[in-house]
Structure formats: structure tokens, C-alpha cells
Scaffold this active site. Structure first.
Site, PDB file in Angstrom:
ATOM      1  N   GLU A 286    -119.210   2.184 -69.897  1.00  0.00           N
ATOM      2  CA  GLU A 286    -120.209   2.830 -70.755  1.00  0.00           C
ATOM      3  C   GLU A 286    -120.268   2.197 -72.142  1.00  0.00           C
ATOM      4  OE1 GLU A 286    -121.249   7.361 -69.481  1.00  0.00           O
ATOM      5  OE2 GLU A 286    -119.956   7.157 -71.215  1.00  0.00           O
ATOM      6  N   HIS A 307    -104.600  -4.517 -48.713  1.00  0.00           N
ATOM      7  CA  HIS A 307    -104.944  -4.470 -47.292  1.00  0.00           C
ATOM      8  C   HIS A 307    -106.398  -4.075 -47.094  1.00  0.00           C
ATOM      9  CE1 HIS A 307    -100.678  -4.902 -46.088  1.00  0.00           C
ATOM     10  NE2 HIS A 307    -100.521  -4.458 -47.335  1.00  0.00           N
ATOM     11  N   LYS A 421    -130.909  11.153 -65.886  1.00  0.00           N
ATOM     12  CA  LYS A 421    -130.992  12.569 -66.283  1.00  0.00           C
ATOM     13  C   LYS A 421    -132.441  13.012 -66.364  1.00  0.00           C
ATOM     14  CE  LYS A 421    -126.792  12.808 -69.068  1.00  0.00           C
ATOM     15  NZ  LYS A 421    -126.294  12.898 -70.437  1.00  0.00           N
TER      16      LYS A 421
END
Ligand code: PA5
Length: 445
Positions: A286, A307, A421
Site C-alpha cells: 500500500e 515444496h 470501494k
């Protein structure tokens, strides 16, 4: 104390290039220290370790004691992003790996998190838990208007109100001093509130009540955490390329700008640091991912992910570098025993500690990944405890500020998160978003 070792980068970068970026890194350090860069009204985190008053911690302890007296055994911490990840990171790192199956931490309530997604199943299952426990809640939102925690809080608040006559005493709000829906609600309902300082952004807020209260309630020593941060704060004042934060910021920018390393993987060899990776990703993602720039932050836990992601890291697209968080000492000991039959052929390790195997795995992986074209930065801490975690929080925050200025972006804003948003509000039919909702619905067919 956090140390940074760049030896795993030496075969990838030239000394001349490192010297050149060092000049810029020191200039970025000056900008951060001088408080004259972009976003400089959000620098409150820099002095938090030396400024959090002990009276605040004493207030938290009084809440802990009061809730203990009420028999509260479950605290739901509601928040998202910076209002969640620091506390989660610390509690995961400091807790016994099997705490919940071992009846929890002695003398502390179970602390669970909510409001960090919009998963209906998660909330329904949380309500199953709440129904059988003596519950309190901390709701955290700096803006006081974020949808995810607001939805979760409405659900948890109603459950608490239905069950307890003293509901208001079981809810604490951590939010802005003056504005936002949560502030209004908390004032009206008479909740105890704590403030997220104006000049501290969410992802830099772990050493404010946002992180400190949940961590303390979960039974951990936040005074020690602040001490660790304070020691780090002092150490990072030094204007030099020996300053570990400047060193880290310089090298990651050099790898990105000059050598095409666009992805940084934070590697830990201890599952307790899984959420350190989550917290760090938010901090760097951010803060730096803007204006078409930035290193993409990823995280893995080794040896587990050797793995799974190990193949890509060793052999895939060469756009990666690793930052390995090296924990120098294990807090616990397990020694591998001798087996008379040796059917598993492990007797060559008999008498060795498991931590020795982990250390050899780390060294072996370092060399293999360097051979595979992946530079390695090493960030070391002595052990996982509150003190070192405090130091690590401050180190990564400070380095993030230097690094973002070196990259040429404002570390303290996040304009990009508004886009989703707005669309979500429009699609949910929030008043004021009607026109945009119609446009989006047409686009979606
Ligand atoms: O770092 C940030 O500023 C964000 O990640 C916020 O912490 C996050 O969006 C939550 O915001 P708020 O605390 O306002 O609910």
C-alpha cells in the site's frame, strides 16, 4: 536488534551501482528524518515508541482486569488492513502454536478477528462461537466508515446487546478523535474509545491502541514490545549506509530499478511469522504500489513452501528477489533421538536439534536460490519475542518510508483502494452512488 546482511546480493549487483543508489538512499533518509517529503502529515509513527505514555498501557491493563472480573473469555477484534494486521501478526507470532487446542493462554481471553472480509460463512461461524462464550468486542476503524468492519460490528454488536445488560461495557471503539460514523456511534452508545492519532496511517498503527490493546488483552507484554521498538528507533537515527533500514531500502530499490527484480518475497523459516508476511505485504504494497511503480510484495513460509513455490523461485521467471527473516535462536528445543533400527535413515542427525536442520535448510536454500538467479537480503532478529517483534515492526516501517521516498512515491497515501470501494458502494445501492450503480450494472450486463 535487527541486522541486515546483503552478502546474498553481491554476485548480482555492482559496487558502483550500490554506491550510486546509496547517495539517493541517504537523501531519502534525510527526507524522512527531516519530515519534508510527500505525506509528511503522517509521520506520527516515527516517534510512537518513545511517546506512548505508560498511563495508556495502564488503562489497557485496567480494561483487561475488568473484563477478567466479568469472566470474559472471548474478545472479538474487528478491523481490516492496518486496523487488523499488526495485532494479528503479533498475536500469531507470540502465541503457542496450538494455543486454541490447549485451552488458550493462561489468564487471557481468546482473541479472534472479524471484519477483515465479507465472508458470510465466517461471520455465521463466529456467531456459533460467540453463542457459547462470554464475549467482548474491540471495533477498530480509523476512518470509521470502512464497510467490512462496519458490517461485522453490526452483527457482533447485536449479538452482544441481545445477551448482556452491560453490553456497552463490553465494547471498545478505536477510531478517529472527532470524525466518522464509528466515532458518532461510540459517543452515542457510551463506549469506551481510544484514538488512532491523526498523523498515523492505518498500516503504521501497530504501536498505537490499534495494535497494543488487542496484543495486551491476548496476554502479551506490550511494554517490552515498545522497548524493542524504542531501541530500534534510536538505532535508525544514524545517517549512514550501516543503518540497517537504509541498507535494506537501498538494496531492494537497486534490485528493482537496475536489475528488473519486480517481486520481493518475504521468506520466513518459522510458521509463527506467517502473519509477519501478511503485515509486511500490506505495509509495502500500500505504501509503494502507486503511480505505475513499486515492487510487488509476496511472502512464503519455508521449508513448507519450498515444496510448492520452491520450484518457481528456483527456476521460474527471473524477476524475483528474496528477503529472508532469519530468527537466530529458537525459544524451544527438540533434539532428534537415536533409533536402534534407523529404518528412516536419520541416525546421522541423532543428537542434533531440529533448529540445526532448519538452519542448514536456510543456508542450502540461500545458495541454491542465488545459483538460480535470486538475490537474497537477510534481515536477522535474535528470537521471536515481544521485544524483537517491536524492533522488527519499527525497522520495516522506517525502511518503508526511506524506500518509498527513494522510489519517488508518497508512502502514506493509498488512492488506489478507493476504486473498488466506490464500485462496491454503487452496486450495493449506497445512497449517493445511484448513477454510478446504473453505469456499472450496464457494464456487467
Ligand atoms: O493502511 C491503511 O490505511 C489501510 O489499510 C486501512 O488500515 C484499512 O483500509 C482500514 O481502514 P480503517 O481503519 O479506516 O477502517
Amino acid at each position: 536488534m535487527v541486522k541486515v546482511n546483503l552478502s546474498g546480493c553481491s554476485s548480482f549487483v555492482s559496487q558502483a551501482a550500490y554506491d550510486a543508489i546509496s547517495t539517493d538512499a541517504l537523501a531519502a533518509f534525510d527526507t524522512l528524518m527531516g519530515g519534508n517529503g510527500a505525506g509528511n502529515d503522517f509521520l506520527g509513527w516515527k516517534t510512537l515508541p518513545s511517546q506512548v505514555p505508560d498511563s495508556l498501557i495502564a488503562e489497557f491493563e485496567a480494561i483487561r482486569d475488568d473484563w477478567k472480573f466479568k469472566g470474559i473469555d472471548l474478545v472479538v477484534v474487528i478491523g481490516i488492513g492496518g486496523s487488523y494486521l499488526g495485532a494479528r501478526c503479533a498475536i500469531e507470532a507470540l502465541s503457542h502454536s496450538f494455543a486454541s487446542l490447549m485451552g488458550g493462554k493462561k489468564d487471557a481471553p481468546a482473541v479472534v478477528f472479524a471484519g477483515n472480509s465479507l465472508s458470510e460463512e465466517y461471520l455465521a461461524e463466529l456467531m456459533d462461537l460467540v453463542a457459547g462464550r462470554n464475549t467482548a468486542c474491540i471495533v477498530i476503524s480509523k476512518s470509521g466508515t470502512t464497510t467490512e468492519p462496519a458490517v461485522a460490528f453490526r452483527v457482533v454488536k447485536q449479538a452482544i446487546e441481545q445477551r448482556y445488560a452491560d453490553a456497552a461495557e463490553r465494547i471498545i471503539a478505536i477510531t478517529d478523535a472527532k470524525k466518522g460514523a464509528l466515532k458518532t456511534l461510540a459517543t452515542q452508545e457510551g463506549y469506551k474509545t481510544f484514538v488512532v492519532p491523526d498523523n498515523v496511517g492505518g498500516r503504521f498503527s501497530v504501536l498505537t491502541p490499534v495494535g497494543l490493546l488487542p496484543i495486551l488483552l491476548a496476554g502479551f507484554d506490550v511494554r517490552r514490545m515498545l522497548e524493542g521498538a524504542r531501541e530500534m528507533q534510536l538505532a535508525l537515527q544514524e545517517r549512514s549506509m550501516e543503518n540497517p533500514a537504509v541498507k535494506y531500502a537501498a538494496m531492494r530499490n537497486l534490485l528493482y530499478k537496475e536489475y528488473g527484480k519486480t517481486i520481493e518475497i518475504l521468506v520466513s523459516y518459522n510458521p509463527k511469522f506467517q502473519y509477519l508476511g501478511e503485515w509486511w505485504k500490506q505495509l509495502y504494497g500500500e505504501s509503494e504500489g502507486k503511480d505505475g511503480k513499486g515492487i510487488f510484495p509476496a511472502s512464503v513460509n519455508f521449508t513448507t513452501d519450498l515444496h510448492s513455490m520452491g520450484q518457481f523461485i528456483q527456476d521460474g521467471n527471473r524477476i524475483l528477489f528474496e528477503t529472508v527473516v532469519n530468527v537466530e535462536n529458537s525459544n524451544r528445543e527438540v533434539t532428534i533421538g537415536l533409533d536402534s533400527q534407523n529404518l528412516d535413515q536419520l541416525n546421522y542427525l541423532a543428537g542434533r536439534r531440529v533448529e540445526h536442520c532448519n538452519a542448514m535448510a536456510m543456508l542450502g536454500t540461500k545458495l541454491a536460490h542465488i545459483d538460480g538467479g535470486v538475490p537474497q537480503i537477510e534481515v536477522s532478529v535474535e528470537r521471536i519475542d515481544a521485544f524483537n517483534l517491536g524492533g522488527l515492526f519499527y525497522f520495516f516501517e522506517f525502511a518503508c518510508g526511506v524506500s518509498a521516498y527513494l522510489l519517488g512515491v508518497n508512502p502514506f497515501n493509498q488512492p488506489g483502494v478507493e476504486a473498488y470501494k466506490k464500485n462496491m458502494f454503487a452496486l450495493l445501492g449506497k445512497p449517493g452512488y445511484e448513477e454510478q450503480g446504473a453505469v456499472l450494472r450496464e457494464r456487467l450486463g
